[in-house]
Design an enzyme around this catalytic site. Structure first.
Site, PDB file in Angstrom:
ATOM      1  N   GLU A   1       0.852  -1.202   0.000  1.00 18.17           N
ATOM      2  CA  GLU A   1       0.000   0.000   0.000  1.00 18.17           C
ATOM      3  C   GLU A   1       0.882   1.244   0.000  1.00 18.17           C
ATOM      4  O   GLU A   1       0.653   2.181  -0.754  1.00 18.17           O
ATOM      5  CB  GLU A   1      -0.937   0.001   1.214  1.00 18.17           C
ATOM      6  CG  GLU A   1      -1.805   1.259   1.255  1.00 18.17           C
ATOM      7  CD  GLU A   1      -2.864   1.259   2.344  1.00 18.17           C
ATOM      8  OE1 GLU A   1      -3.242   0.178   2.833  1.00 18.17           O
ATOM      9  OE2 GLU A   1      -3.328   2.353   2.709  1.00 18.17           O
TER      10      GLU A   1
ATOM     11  N   ARG B   1      -7.579   2.389  13.235  1.00 15.59           N
ATOM     12  CA  ARG B   1      -8.515   1.294  12.962  1.00 15.59           C
ATOM     13  C   ARG B   1      -8.540   0.296  14.128  1.00 15.59           C
ATOM     14  O   ARG B   1      -9.543  -0.360  14.368  1.00 15.59           O
ATOM     15  CB  ARG B   1      -8.216   0.608  11.631  1.00 15.59           C
ATOM     16  CG  ARG B   1      -9.413  -0.175  11.099  1.00 15.59           C
ATOM     17  CD  ARG B   1      -9.161  -0.796   9.741  1.00 15.59           C
ATOM     18  NE  ARG B   1      -9.611   0.015   8.630  1.00 15.59           N
ATOM     19  CZ  ARG B   1     -10.853   0.067   8.161  1.00 15.59           C
ATOM     20  NH1 ARG B   1     -11.814  -0.650   8.728  1.00 15.59           N
ATOM     21  NH2 ARG B   1     -11.160   0.835   7.138  1.00 15.59           N
TER      22      ARG B   1
ATOM     23  N   GLU C   1     -10.826  -7.973   3.489  1.00 19.64           N
ATOM     24  CA  GLU C   1     -10.167  -8.120   4.786  1.00 19.64           C
ATOM     25  C   GLU C   1     -10.970  -8.871   5.844  1.00 19.64           C
ATOM     26  O   GLU C   1     -10.390  -9.614   6.644  1.00 19.64           O
ATOM     27  CB  GLU C   1      -9.798  -6.737   5.342  1.00 19.64           C
ATOM     28  CG  GLU C   1      -8.733  -6.019   4.549  1.00 19.64           C
ATOM     29  CD  GLU C   1      -8.696  -4.547   4.914  1.00 19.64           C
ATOM     30  OE1 GLU C   1      -9.606  -3.807   4.491  1.00 19.64           O
ATOM     31  OE2 GLU C   1      -7.772  -4.146   5.632  1.00 19.64           O
TER      32      GLU C   1
END
Ligand code: MTE
Ligand code: HPA
Ligand code: MOS
Length: 761
Positions: A239, A317, A718
């Site tokens: 990423e 997160r 995910e």
């Protein structure tokens, strides 16, 4: 490449268009690209010290080696020697200091990879070693952090603990995880006519690569073109971290004016790149006598490594998912991003969510063990319901938690299963079975609201075929197949009429990375927008040709354009439209509606929707050897209305096994000097086909709620990884069946060695 002959006939749904190419070895990755004449090969010389001052660098011997083109240091960087995304704290090449073992110091450019490797061995660097920190708690104590700590809070847990019937406190730690994408990191940079560069990069984030490379070279972003055909897996590891290697290859090409290829060997990749963040955590949980969780607090110490990379976003997160699938009216969770001398840790499937969930599941398990009841009694009593509030202010909507739970326990006869296991455990002394239920709840959207946007470019060609470009990167998750399906459905064409192009920054710009499981939603909706624009432009012409005044009566199906009484071929309409000089290309755009988040208040509505599911794990443990076998994993998963069951099932199975590996086999070990000891596949174990549960059953929960998913087909990338937590707790339960007084320390992974020691503790 997704246009192929294998899928000619129908608008067949449940296939992955890439599969025939993968299994026959025809899929092309960066290292498979044909090499241009004059191509050089680059290697990064990296630090052999985890923290220190660079006293002396001597590469004169290496430079003289026949076939070495150039050796570059930070002094040669034409732009800014900086690649940090969220925090500007990471140099392209080390300057005065090194902060982790594996940090790039020099770039060697040679006529061949072998020569570059030889040159590497002739380089000498002297370091003055400084204090090396590898533990996040120690880092935090010493004030070594990457950014600020964050706290999410709802209600008032501190005052509520006093009123709880049961309160338990403890620690829970989870380990790192190596991405082990099949294609290692790499890039191929090619100088362009009139300056500028074209870089083929194995990246999830072409725009990130473009931005970093332009910054490092002092170029405009418009002078740097990034192209991605596909990548051989990313799992979050590409990423942000693909940018380093692409920028280095770009640097080499820019200076030498020759094409430069830089591909990491597996060993280099293991050694130099970041992994899933290990976390160490403290928890306190309070329940009432009906097993309702009244209060919960947790502190997370995130092991961020030596630079921020994506750690602040991952940290966030963790907090968003700290209560997993459970409503907790009084909750306060704090997370600290700790700076250590490891390679910067980074995104990994679940993006901090799994680490947050492990702690609440450990707390629940601990409570259940103390109360001598199954953990699933507590899990079930606290599942989210519509109208409940997350700690960050979003209200629970379209909640499928209870539906998944009930469907699972009925479909797979939980009560009978428990009885069977009880019976087995009574009959067997040295073999014990363990069972665990593992619900999941995962928010879909980038938690950083502005990132939730995408664009797509569509060309309809003269023969009626369609070319599609989006910002999505195919990395095995099947997004290309889904994009082809979206375009095919919009125009009523078969899949073979749609060509999905490489992801390229000159066609689709300013993209968010392929991440957060949101790629098909974001890019698919942008693609729908582009297709609709073209349809809107040709509908009046279709009405004229079909003699249909009400354009709403016209549909695009089976290669035809149909009105009530008449129809024409799609190709004929396209050709007439082009003769009438109608624009048959369009650029679509999508930005997720409604979502928002206020970081000052730590409240908002950050997620477009949530994905739910539940799973049962059954494991049989050999209590003499500490070895085990997963008998079965059964899952009821909320796919919404799956648009491709083959692709989605693949994501569930792959995610599940990857999560199980994280919890059991995969042990990322650094020594006190910050050196990775698990730096080969002989010392780092990942699941193989024999590890996979003997039986995996996945039931597609039937729901039909309006949501913001593409064609109501919910994101699936995910969430299934987090089922893997069930592997940990089922093994613990088998251990407890053998030794009810075993001392459980809640530190994943639970390797075979740890199992043995716990069995006899
Ligand atoms: N599946 C495969 N085969 N390979 C991958 O690299 N990455 C995962 C997941 N599934 C990955 C994968 C991660 S980390 C994410 S965020 C999503 O795919 C990204 O793709 P999506 O948004 O299209 O789901
Ligand atoms: N998920 C995955 N990647 C990200 C996110 C996220 O929420 N935010 C920034 N990068
Ligand atoms: Mo995935 S960790 O969002 O690339």
């Amino acid at each position: 490449m997704t246009n192929n002959k294998n899928t000619k006939s129908t608008l067949k749904k449940d296939i992955n268009l890439d599969a025939p190419f993968h299994v026959s070895g025809r899929t092309k990755y960066v290292d498979d690209l044909p090499e241009l004449e004059g191509t050089c090969f680059a290697k990064a010389y990296y630090s052999r010290c985890a923290h220190g001052e660079i006293k002396k660098i001597n590469f004169s011997k290496a430079e003289k080696l026949n076939g070495v083109v150039k050796i570059l240091s930070h002094k040669d960087v034409p732009g800014e020697n900086q690649i940090g995304g969220i925090v500007r704290d990471e140099p392209l090449l080390a300057d005065k200091e090194v902060h982790f073992y594996g940090q790039p110091i020099l770039l060697i450019i040679a006529e061949s990879e072998t020569i570059a490797e030889k040159a590497m061995k002739l380089i000498e660097v002297d370091y003055k070693e400084k204090e090396i920190i590898v533990d996040p708690r120690e880092a935090y104590k010493k004030g070594s952090v990457l950014s600020s700590s964050r706290t999410f809070k709802l209600g008032n847990p501190t005052s509520k603990f006093k009123k709880c019937a049961y309160v338990f406190e403890g620690e829970a730690d989870s380990g790192g995880q190596e991405h082990l994408y099949l294609e290692t990191q790499g890039a191929y940079a090619i100088p362009k006519d009139q300056g500028g560069l074209l870089i083929h990069s194995s990246t999830q984030g072409p725009t990130a690569v473009q931005k970093v490379t332009a910054n490092v070279l002092g170029l405009n972003m418009s002078q740097v073109e990034i192209n991605v055909n596909r990548i051989g897996g990313g799992f979050g590891g590409k990423e942000d971290q693909a940018s380093h290697w692409a920028a280095l290859a770009g640097f080499g090409a820019f200076i030498t004016k020759r094409p430069v290829k830089l591909i990491l060997s597996r060993h280099e990749d293991l050694q130099m790149t970041g992994k899933r963040h290990p976390y160490r955590s403290d928890y306190k949980i309070g329940l009432d006598k009906d097993l309702k969780i009244i209060a919960y607090t947790a502190s997370f110490y995130q092991n961020g490594g030596a630079a921020a990379d994506l750690s602040p976003a991952v940290l966030e997160r963790t907090l968003f998912h700290a209560s997993n699938s459970y409503f907790i009216p009084n909750i306060e969770v704090t997370a600290h991003p700790c700076k250590t001398n490891l390679p910067p840790n980074t995104a990994f499937r679940g993006f901090g969510g799994p680490q947050g969930k492990f702690v609440i599941e450990a707390a629940i398990h601990r409570a259940a063990n103390e109360l001598n009841i199954p953990a699933h009694n507590i899990q079930k009593a606290n599942l989210f319901k519509n109208g409940d509030e997350f700690s960050f202010g979003q209200k629970v909507e379209n909640c499928e938690a209870t539906k998944c739970w009930n469907d699972l326990s009925k479909r797979y006869e939980l009560k009978r299963l428990e009885k069977e296991i009880e019976h087995f455990n009574k009959e067997n002394k040295y073999f014990k079975k363990g069972i665990a239920l593992q619900p999941i709840c995962f928010g879909i959207s980038f938690t950083n609201t502005p990132m939730n946007n995408a664009r797509a470019l569509v060309h309809v060609y003269n023969d009626g075929s369609v070319g599609v470009s989006t910002g999505a990167v195919e990395m095995g998750q099947g997004v290309n197949t889904k994009m082809v399906q979206v375009a095919a459905q919009a125009f009523g064409l078969t899949l073979d009429k749609i060509r999905l192009e490489d992801t390229n920054t000159t066609r689709v710009a300013n993209t968010s990375p392929t991440a957060a499981s949101a790629t098909a939603d974001l890019n698919g909706k942008a693609l729908q927008d582009a297709c609709q624009q073209i349809k809107d432009r040709i509908l009046p012409l279709a009405g004229e040709l079909l003699k249909e005044k009400n354009l709403k009566n016209i549909s695009f199906v089976d290669g035809k354009v149909k009105a009530k009484r008449k129809n024409i071929d799609w190709v004929d309409l396209v050709q007439t439209a082009l003769l009438r000089r109608i624009n048959m290309s369009a650029k679509g755009h999508y930005s997720t509606p409604r979502i928002n988040f206020d970081k000052k208040k730590e409240k908002g509505h950050p997620f477009a929707y949530h994905v739910y599911g539940n799973s049962i794990f059954v494991v049989t443990l050999d209590c003499i050897r500490g070895t085990y076998e997963f008998e079965a994993v059964k899952i009821v998963h909320d796919f919404g209305a799956s648009m491709n069951k083959a692709v989605d099932l693949g994501q569930i199975e792959g995610g599940l096994v990857q999560g199980m590996g994280w919890m059991t086999l995969e042990d990322v070990v650094y020594n006190k000097k910050g050196l990775l000891k698990s730096n080969t596949l002989a010392t780092y174990k990942v699941p193989d086909v024999y590890f996979v549960p003997k039986e995996i059953e996945v039931h597609f929960l039937k729901t039909n709620t309006d949501n913001l998913a593409i064609l109501k087909s919910k994101a699936v990338g995910e969430p299934p990884l987090m089922y893997g937590l069930g592997a940990y707790f089922s093994i613990i339960n088998a251990i407890l069946a053998f030794n009810p007084n075993a001392s459980i320390s809640y530190d994943a992974p639970i390797t075979t060695e740890k199992i043995l020691m716990t069995l006899y503790s």
